[in-house]
Enzyme design. Structure first.
Site, PDB file in Angstrom:
ATOM      1  CE  LYS A  65       5.312   5.328   5.161  1.00  0.00           C
ATOM      2  NZ  LYS A  65       4.270   5.836   6.037  1.00  0.00           N
ATOM      3  N   GLY A 125       5.384   7.393   1.533  1.00  0.00           N
ATOM      4  CA  GLY A 125       6.098   6.664   0.646  1.00  0.00           C
ATOM      5  C   GLY A 125       5.157   5.184   0.601  1.00  0.00           C
ATOM      6  CB  SER A 126       5.227   2.616  -1.824  1.00  0.00           C
ATOM      7  OG  SER A 126       5.152   3.442  -2.730  1.00  0.00           O
ATOM      8  CB  VAL A 127       4.056  -0.146   2.845  1.00  0.00           C
ATOM      9  CG1 VAL A 127       4.534  -1.017   3.803  1.00  0.00           C
ATOM     10  CG2 VAL A 127       4.099   1.241   3.706  1.00  0.00           C
ATOM     11  CG  ASP A 147      -2.189  12.099  10.551  1.00  0.00           C
ATOM     12  OD1 ASP A 147      -3.442  12.507  10.843  1.00  0.00           O
ATOM     13  OD2 ASP A 147      -2.047  11.854   9.603  1.00  0.00           O
ATOM     14  N   GLY A 178       0.795  -1.225  -0.028  1.00  0.00           N
ATOM     15  CA  GLY A 178      -0.007  -0.147   0.033  1.00  0.00           C
ATOM     16  C   GLY A 178       1.026   1.058  -0.015  1.00  0.00           C
ATOM     17  N   GLY A 210       1.533   4.814   1.857  1.00  0.00           N
ATOM     18  CA  GLY A 210       1.164   5.775   3.272  1.00  0.00           C
ATOM     19  C   GLY A 210       1.418   7.263   2.934  1.00  0.00           C
ATOM     20  N   GLY A 211       1.346   8.007   3.873  1.00  0.00           N
ATOM     21  CA  GLY A 211       1.776   9.259   3.772  1.00  0.00           C
ATOM     22  C   GLY A 211       3.120   9.601   3.032  1.00  0.00           C
TER      23      GLY A 211
END
Ligand SMILES: *[C@@H]1O[C@H](CO)[C@@H](O)[C@H](O)[C@H]1NC(C)=O
Ligand SMILES: *[C@@H]1O[C@H](CO)[C@@H](O)[C@H](O)[C@H]1NC(C)=O
Ligand SMILES: *[C@@H]1O[C@H](CO)[C@@H](O)[C@H](O)[C@H]1NC(C)=O
Ligand SMILES: *[C@@H]1O[C@H](CO)[C@@H](O)[C@H](O)[C@H]1NC(C)=O
Ligand SMILES: *[C@@H]1O[C@H](CO)[C@@H](O)[C@H](O)[C@H]1NC(C)=O
Ligand SMILES: *[C@@H]1O[C@H](CO)[C@@H](O)[C@H](O)[C@H]1NC(C)=O
Ligand SMILES: *[C@@H]1O[C@H](CO)[C@@H](O)[C@H](O)[C@H]1NC(C)=O
Ligand SMILES: *[C@@H]1O[C@H](CO)[C@@H](O)[C@H](O)[C@H]1NC(C)=O
Ligand SMILES: *[C@@H]1O[C@H](CO)[C@@H](O)[C@H](O)[C@H]1NC(C)=O
Ligand SMILES: *[C@@H]1O[C@H](CO)[C@@H](O)[C@H](O)[C@H]1NC(C)=O
Ligand SMILES: *[C@@H]1O[C@H](CO)[C@@H](O)[C@H](O)[C@H]1NC(C)=O
Length: 833
Positions: A552, A537-539, A620, A532, A534-535
């Site tokens: 990540k 970068g990609s995981v 957050d 997926g 995220g804020g």
């Protein structure tokens, strides 16, 4: 520990004839007499100088015959065990019907029989006492004089026999071999490996009462989802709690529920002892052949001053020593050390004049500044100021002391009262970050009828005998270090700092492990399995030393200079939002799971706010940033926005960060602290309870904002309308769910200083504290915390003004906020993911 046990610990028992007499069962219609020439298959067990043990059933572990694996365990017996009479007092033989472990260390010696269970432990029996296993299946213990000491109460329940199992459980079974009664259901003060304490069960310890000290009872109980330790009082006072994953706590090799214990080299047992400590003992076969203490379990989480009886009644624990409450301003001494000014002052302190309810006009409160107490959960709700708190105690004779805890202003604080005063704790307000004073009730004029009539805890008032456990104490706030956290791994602590760019690895406990970029590429198969985005970068999924991990890759422009990767535990159930909102079609979570998730989040946040070396505000908190593992254990993730806050000072943020719907009102002013997370946490609780998102445009206009809806329902006393109707067990646990919503409302207070700290939240969730009622439901109008485009009013605001949004007054301006220069930037706000 009584002398009985001491003897048991240090002596060895000699098996004088025969071996291999293994008979772990016994039949109905039998009677056994506790006499010195006890026979068991024609084998006499005598003790020489040690305790006699007279087994009725015996399970011998044959070392040579079995594999080394099974031969590690002890031999076990159930029967009479007697402390041999000491030479001077020939008559005081004290026996018990008990289950005991025996270690076979050499050919003929079984060392140190260790009692793991006994019938009516507080009532020793004499020679010639009898144990009868009646034909109708009842097991009855009579003392020598014929008095009933104990019975299993199983008559008429089809009991067919008695068996001692391999792990030391004495079982009465029926014809189908099903258990009718077992000693594991009635634990005393010892637990053995393999034993589970189920909800409601407790280990109990008694302090040995001397002439002047109270005899207290302490117990460690399993209640819903936790292990709790209390000292008896009305109400009981809590000093230890530890969350559990299930409604039972099992002692195994290496763990007690969620507590990690040292792995066993040999036979182990746990004992809850009279000083309130839980200790793990292990047979030491190599060095000295004896039981040695290998872990002081609660001491891993509590400091010494946090144990209720460490300095006795009314003693003040200063960390180094115990002292008695100091004289008042006028120089009057109200307390003397219990043991007459001797060096060893941990017996507690004795009031010079006992408090008499008949002479309440002569009651006064002795002030102990900077003193706190281990349990401050009995709150007097309407006593908010110091004066009200003191008055409330003087008005009620059951009140023996009050603890007043407050911040900078003593006209607003928390007043808790005690009916028994155990060890008090000296605190340093700068360290614990709150102020606390103790006020102890003392009697001014000597009462004519009272001349040291105290015996044990009993003293006479005119006319009536009032049983009162005298115990008041001053206390240093325990830092429940590891107890609270452990949910948020240290690398998460580190991660946030890494992103900030000013991260100092060496300053952190549990340094993170570094991996090479090549290794990471390998382990993720060249970043092929994307989980997926995220804020930041990609995981990707990867495999590291056989374990699935999530990697990540930070991809924002600022990170171009090098590869920056973060490795996490793989959380197979993904983020919380997938599980709580009804629009995702997953089966709704039951209330227990929801409760645990909330507790996990609270502990994670508590860790960031209070346990990391520097305070970290996550900034957050929302379901998308909370990840769940296979067993729905929740962990906080995505520290992309988080900030370090130097302890003792809040940090001024220049840009608004976070996600609309979860933003605390103080974002509109300039003073941002970790309390913004507590607000967001309140929003998340409400989402978990109601099963919907905080902003849901598919709802009617007045229902779009979850928090506005909450306020309306709270004002109309209709909180139950908010509950996620898909989980029937939420309705059946209505009381608990409502309490949870009240906790959420506390967290949602628009005045950030009125929100509880995360450690308070954790205490509430663990049952150590109750929710303070927020009579005003003064929480923020959620409409307003939407990224503000027009912030002209902010620039012109001065102290005393209010900020208005959407026509509602939002916040009084506490500081001149003209320094608030940068307008909130939408780009810093993370969108729903
Ligand atoms: C119990 O009874 C059974 C059957 O009646 C018998 O075989 C066994 O030996 C008895 N056990 C003891 C310990 O007496
Ligand atoms: C000791 O107890 C056994 C039965 O348990 C009994 O047979 C014996 O007579 C008793 N001995 C004495 C001296 O009472
Ligand atoms: C006790 O252990 C020894 C070996 O250490 C073994 O030879 C002996 O048979 C054992 N005795 C019993 C009663 O199991
Ligand atoms: C136990 O009973 C036996 C036989 O009845 C008696 O001789 C003995 O004195 C008793 N022992 C005690 C300690 O009372
Ligand atoms: C307890 O009281 C008894 C008599 O009441 C006395 O003999 C004994 O010395 C006292 N013990 C202590 C430790 O004060
Ligand atoms: C306890 O577990 C450890 C491994 O975790 C093992 O090495 C040890 O033999 C076990 N101890 C016992 C008494 O089974
Ligand atoms: C258990 O064995 C290990 C390895 O031999 C040793 O380091 C440890 O100290 C032992 N633990 C105890 C409690 O004896
Ligand atoms: C544990 O219980 C036993 C009786 O079962 C008692 O003799 C012993 O004193 C107790 N130990 C402690 C530390 O309370
Ligand atoms: C004192 O407090 C106890 C416990 O809260 C309460 O039950 C009792 O009614 C109070 N007594 C008075 C006189 O207020
Ligand atoms: C404790 O109270 C003093 C005033 O009595 C105040 O200055 C101080 O800030 C307070 N400390 C804390 C931690 O609230
Ligand atoms: C403390 O609070 C009270 C009431 O909230 C207020 O009247 C008083 O001015 C405050 N005192 C200080 C020193 O801030």
């Amino acid at each position: 520990m009584g002398p009985v046990l001491l003897l048991l610990l240090v002596t060895a028992v000699r098996l004088t004839a025969g071996q291999g007499v293994d008979r772990p069962t016994a039949n109905l219609s039998s009677i056994w007499t506790n006499n010195a020439s006890f026979f068991f298959d024609k084998v006499i067990y005598t003790a020489g100088t040690g305790p006699d043990f007279r087994p009725i059933v015996l399970r011998v572990r044959h070392i040579v015959l079995r594999s080394p694996e099974t031969s590690k365990g002890p031999s076990l017996g159930a029967g009479f065990i007697c402390r041999s009479p000491s030479s001077d007092e020939a008559d005081d033989t004290a026996c018990h019907f008990a289950v005991f472990m025996l270690i076979n260390s050499s050919d003929i010696i079984w060392s140190s029989p260790q009692v793991v269970w006994s019938a009516n432990p507080n009532h020793p029996i004499k020679e010639n006492a009898t144990l009868e296993f009646t034909s109708d299946g009842n097991l009855i213990l009579h003392d020598a004089d014929g008095s009933l000491v104990w019975s299993s109460g199983t008559e008429g329940r089809s009991v067919a026999g008695m068996e001692l199992t391999e792990n030391g459980n004495l079982v009465l079974f029926d014809r189908m071999k099903a258990t009718v009664w077992q000693s594991f259901d009635h634990p005393t003060n010892v637990s053995v490996p393999g034993q589970s304490l189920l909800e409601g069960m407790r280990l109990t310890a008694h302090t040995s009462g001397t002439n002047w000290t109270t005899q207290y009872q302490m117990y460690m109980a399993v209640l819903s989802y936790g292990l709790y330790a209390y000292v008896e009082s009305t109400p009981p006072q809590l000093y230890f709690s530890r969350w559990a994953a299930e409604k039972k706590v099992t002692f195994t090799n290496g763990s007690l529920g969620s507590i990690t214990l040292p792995a066993a080299n040999h036979t182990q047992f746990l004992r809850f002892e009279s000083d309130g400590h839980l200790r793990l003992y292990e047979w030491s076969a190599n060095v000295r052949e004896e039981w040695v203490m290998v872990s002081d379990v609660m001491r891993m989480y509590l400091d010494d001053c946090s144990f209720p009886t460490v300095c006795g009644d009314y003693g003040v624990c200063t960390g180094r020593k115990c002292i008695c409450p100091s004289p008042s301003d006028s120089g009057t001494r109200y307390f003397e050390p219990m043991d007459g000014k001797k060096a060893n002052q941990n017996q507690g302190c004795l009031p010079n004049t006992p408090v008499s309810c008949q002479e309440m006009q002569h009651h006064q409160l002795l002030t102990l500044p900077d003193v706190s107490y281990f349990d401050t959960s009995n709150i007097i709700r309407d006593a908010r100021s110091r004066d009200d708190c003191m008055q409330a105690c003087l008005n009620n004779c059951s009140c023996k002391a009050v603890i007043f805890r407050y911040g900078p202003n003593d006209s607003y604080g928390k007043c808790s009262w005690l009916t028994d005063v155990f060890t008090l704790q000296q605190i340093n307000p700068d360290t614990v970050q709150y102020n606390s004073s103790a006020y102890i009730k003392v009697q001014l004029s000597p009462s004519p009828t009272n001349k040291r009539m105290i015996l044990g805890a009993t003293f006479a008032c005119i006319g009536i005998i009032i049983m009162a456990t005298i115990a008041v104490t001053l206390y240093v706030q325990r830092r429940r270090k590891k107890l609270l956290a452990q949910k948020c791994a240290t690398f998460e602590c580190q991660w946030n700092q890494d992103i900030d760019g000013d991260f100092d690895f060496d300053q952190l406990p549990g340094m993170p492990i570094r991996f090479s970029y090549e290794k990471m590429r390998e382990c993720t198969e060249d970043f092929s399995k994307k989980l997926g985005e995220g804020g930041f970068g990609s995981v990707f999924q990867g495999k590291l030393d056989g374990e699935t991990v999530a990697v990540k890759r930070l991809e924002s422009a600022m990170q171009e200079k090098s590869h920056r990767l973060l490795v996490y535990e793989y959380m197979p159930r993904g983020s919380l939002d997938r599980w709580i909102y009804y629009r995702h079609n997953n089966a709704p979570l039951d209330w227990g799971t929801r409760y645990r998730i909330i507790l996990d989040i609270a502990k994670g946040l508590c860790y960031l706010h209070e346990e990391c070396r520097r305070k970290i505000a996550h900034l957050d908190i929302k379901p998308q940033n909370i990840l769940l593992d296979e067993k729905y254990n929740a962990k906080l993730a995505d520290f992309g926005l988080s900030k370090l806050i130097d302890r003792d000072q809040s940090r001024v943020m220049t840009v608004m960060r976070g996600t609309p719907g979860y933003l605390a009102p103080e974002w509109l002013t300039s003073r941002i602290t970790e309390k913004v997370d507590i607000y967001s946490f309140g929003v998340v609780i409400m989402e978990i309870v109601s099963g919907r998102t905080c902003i849901d445009h598919s709802e009617h206009a007045e229902r779009i904002q979850l928090i506005n809806l909450l306020r309306e329902k709270a004002q109309n006393n209709n909180l139950q309308d908010m509950i996620d109707k898909r989980s029937p067990d939420m309705v059946s646990n209505l009381e608990e769910v409502i309490q949870m919503m009240k906790l959420a409302m506390w967290c949602l207070q628009s005045d950030s200083s009125r929100r509880p700290s995360m450690s308070t939240v954790v205490k509430v969730l663990e049952g150590a504290m109750t929710v303070e009622t927020c009579a005003y439901y003064n929480f923020f109008n959620a409409d307003s915390v939407i990224p503000v485009q027009d912030n002209a009013s902010i620039h012109s605001a001065t102290p005393g003004d209010y900020i208005f949004f959407n026509g509602h007054p939002v916040m009084p301006i506490e500081h001149n906020v003209s320094a608030y220069s940068a307008p909130p930037q939408a780009s810093i706000l993370s969108g729903p993911r």
